[in-house]
Write an enzyme that holds these catalytic residues in place. Structure first.
Site, short mmCIF file in Angstrom:
data_model
loop_
_atom_site.label_atom_id
_atom_site.label_comp_id
_atom_site.label_asym_id
_atom_site.label_seq_id
_atom_site.Cartn_x
_atom_site.Cartn_y
_atom_site.Cartn_z
CE1 TYR A 58 -3.15 -2.92 0.22
CE2 TYR A 58 -3.62 -2.36 2.49
CZ TYR A 58 -3.84 -3.15 1.37
OH TYR A 58 -4.77 -4.16 1.45
CG HIS A 125 -1.51 -8.76 -0.43
ND1 HIS A 125 -1.00 -7.50 -0.34
CD2 HIS A 125 -2.85 -8.58 -0.58
CE1 HIS A 125 -1.98 -6.61 -0.43
NE2 HIS A 125 -3.11 -7.24 -0.58
CB SER A 204 -13.99 -4.26 -0.61
OG SER A 204 -12.70 -3.90 -1.05
N PRO A 205 -15.83 -4.15 2.68
CG PRO A 205 -15.83 -3.49 4.92
CD PRO A 205 -14.91 -3.70 3.75
CG LEU A 206 -18.24 0.26 3.83
CD1 LEU A 206 -17.54 1.57 4.20
CD2 LEU A 206 -19.64 0.23 4.43
#
Ligand code: NAP
Length: 329
Positions: A58, A125, A204-206
């Protein structure tokens, strides 16, 4: 406000029921302000959100550096999860490697940037098709023995590799995409995790922000923003997905909360072995996200959400093809 704790796996890892995805503080969703990011990281601790998700790639590297800076003097208050597996040259990701010597070198870099002597949760990852998972699990197991790592995780691994890795060194958590509108884990992966007692950290729960309703069409984001190339934000998919997600807004209105909070409450109610890590660089959004823990959905609401956004009801792949190719299924 203090979040409840959840166990991930059966090796002793315990984290807040909602974590913080730190990736947007360094990439993917538009520019970030360092001061605001640090305020968000500190605010998370105040809110009882102690589980922080980062990765060497990141930035690359800058997200771990940011966490190292923010958590100086506060190491005992936070649970840090990071990930290895990328080959990074001149600050660019040029490939993937989980060869043992590469893992060891990557971990030394993570420890240095995070300013810590140990990583709480270390994930591979992506599965590396060129390295047997047993070698990866064995290497992480050695790092655990050396005290540099506490718990072992995988990300987007399929059931065969989860089983093989777990047989060598216990896997405490799988991190994979799972949300109201991304259910690919339900038929095979979640049953295996429950059989083996492995926790699920959902990224990415949203729906990469889509489920909050605070969204634009793909072409309105710059190319550097992942939503520009996200199939679900594009053209007819966007229109169909706005319609499909209507139910989230309707239930949010009934309960006087935000749609994104409904998406998180749904995940939390799917099982106490699940820990969502919504990503944000804004304290205000974090406060909203952690408040989702207090929202209770009744059975008809859970069922209505289950049905409206199940596989087949959502338009577009979750990733462009080149990223889908890295998923171990
Ligand atoms: N293992 C993997 O391969 C993998 C892949 C992707 C992500 N991850 C991890 O999972 C974390 C979460 O996934 P994600 O960040 O991709 O997606 P996400 O959590 O589904 O959505 C993030 C987006 O939602 C917005 N957002 C968050 N809370 C909001 C709120 N209350 N109201 C309105 N907008 C809100 C964020 O913008 P603002 O910053 O403006 O709030 C950001 O644009 C990442 O941060 C990363 O740590 C892991």
């Amino acid at each position: 406000m203090n979040l409840n704790k959840r166990k991930l796996g059966s090796q002793g890892l315990e984290v807040s029921s909602i974590g913080l995805g730190c990736m947007p503080m360094s990439q993917s969703y538009g520019p970030a302000d360092e001061r605001e990011s640090i305020a968000t990281l500190h605010g998370a601790i105040e809110l009882g959100c102690n589980f922080f998700d980062t990765a060497e790639n990141y930035g690359p590297f800058t997200n771990e550096e940011l966490l190292g800076k923010a958590f100086k003097g506060r190491r005992d208050q936070v649970v840090i999860a990071t990930k290895f597996g990328s080959i990074i040259e001149n600050n660019k990701i040029v490939g993937f490697s989980s060869r043992p010597e590469h893992i060891r070198k990557a971990v030394e870099g993570c420890l240095r940037r995070l300013g810590t002597e140990y990583i709480d949760l270390l994930y591979q990852h992506r599965v590396d098709p060129n390295v047997p998972i047993e070698e990866v699990a064995g290497t992480v197991g050695d790092l655990v023995k050396e005290g540099k790592v506490k718990f072992f995780g995988l990300s987007e691994a399929g059931t065969a590799n989860i089983r093989r890795a777990h047989a060598i060194h216990p896997v405490s958590a799988l991190q994979s995409e799972y949300s109201l509108w991304e259910r690919n884990l339900e038929p095979d992966v979640i049953p295996v995790l429950r059989e083996l007692g492995i926790g699920l950290v959902t990224f990415s729960p949203l729906g990469r922000g889509f489920l909050t309703g605070d969204i634009n069409r793909a072409e309105e984001y710059p190319e550097s923003d992942t939503r520009h190339s996200d199939p679900r934000y594009q053209g007819k998919n966007f229109d169909a997905n706005v319609k499909a997600a209507r139910i989230v807004h309707d239930i949010a209105a009934i309960k006087h909360v935000k749609p994104g909070q409904i998406a998180l409450a749904w995940l939390l109610q799917k099982g106490n072995d699940i820990v969502p890590i919504p990503g944000t660089k804004h304290l205000k959004h974090l406060e909203e996200n952690v408040a989702a823990e207090a929202i209770m959905l009744d059975i008809p609401q859970m069922e209505a959400l289950d049905n409206a956004l199940s596989t087949g009801m959502v338009s577009g792949k979750r990733y462009p093809d080149w990223i889908m190719a890295t998923i171990d299924r």
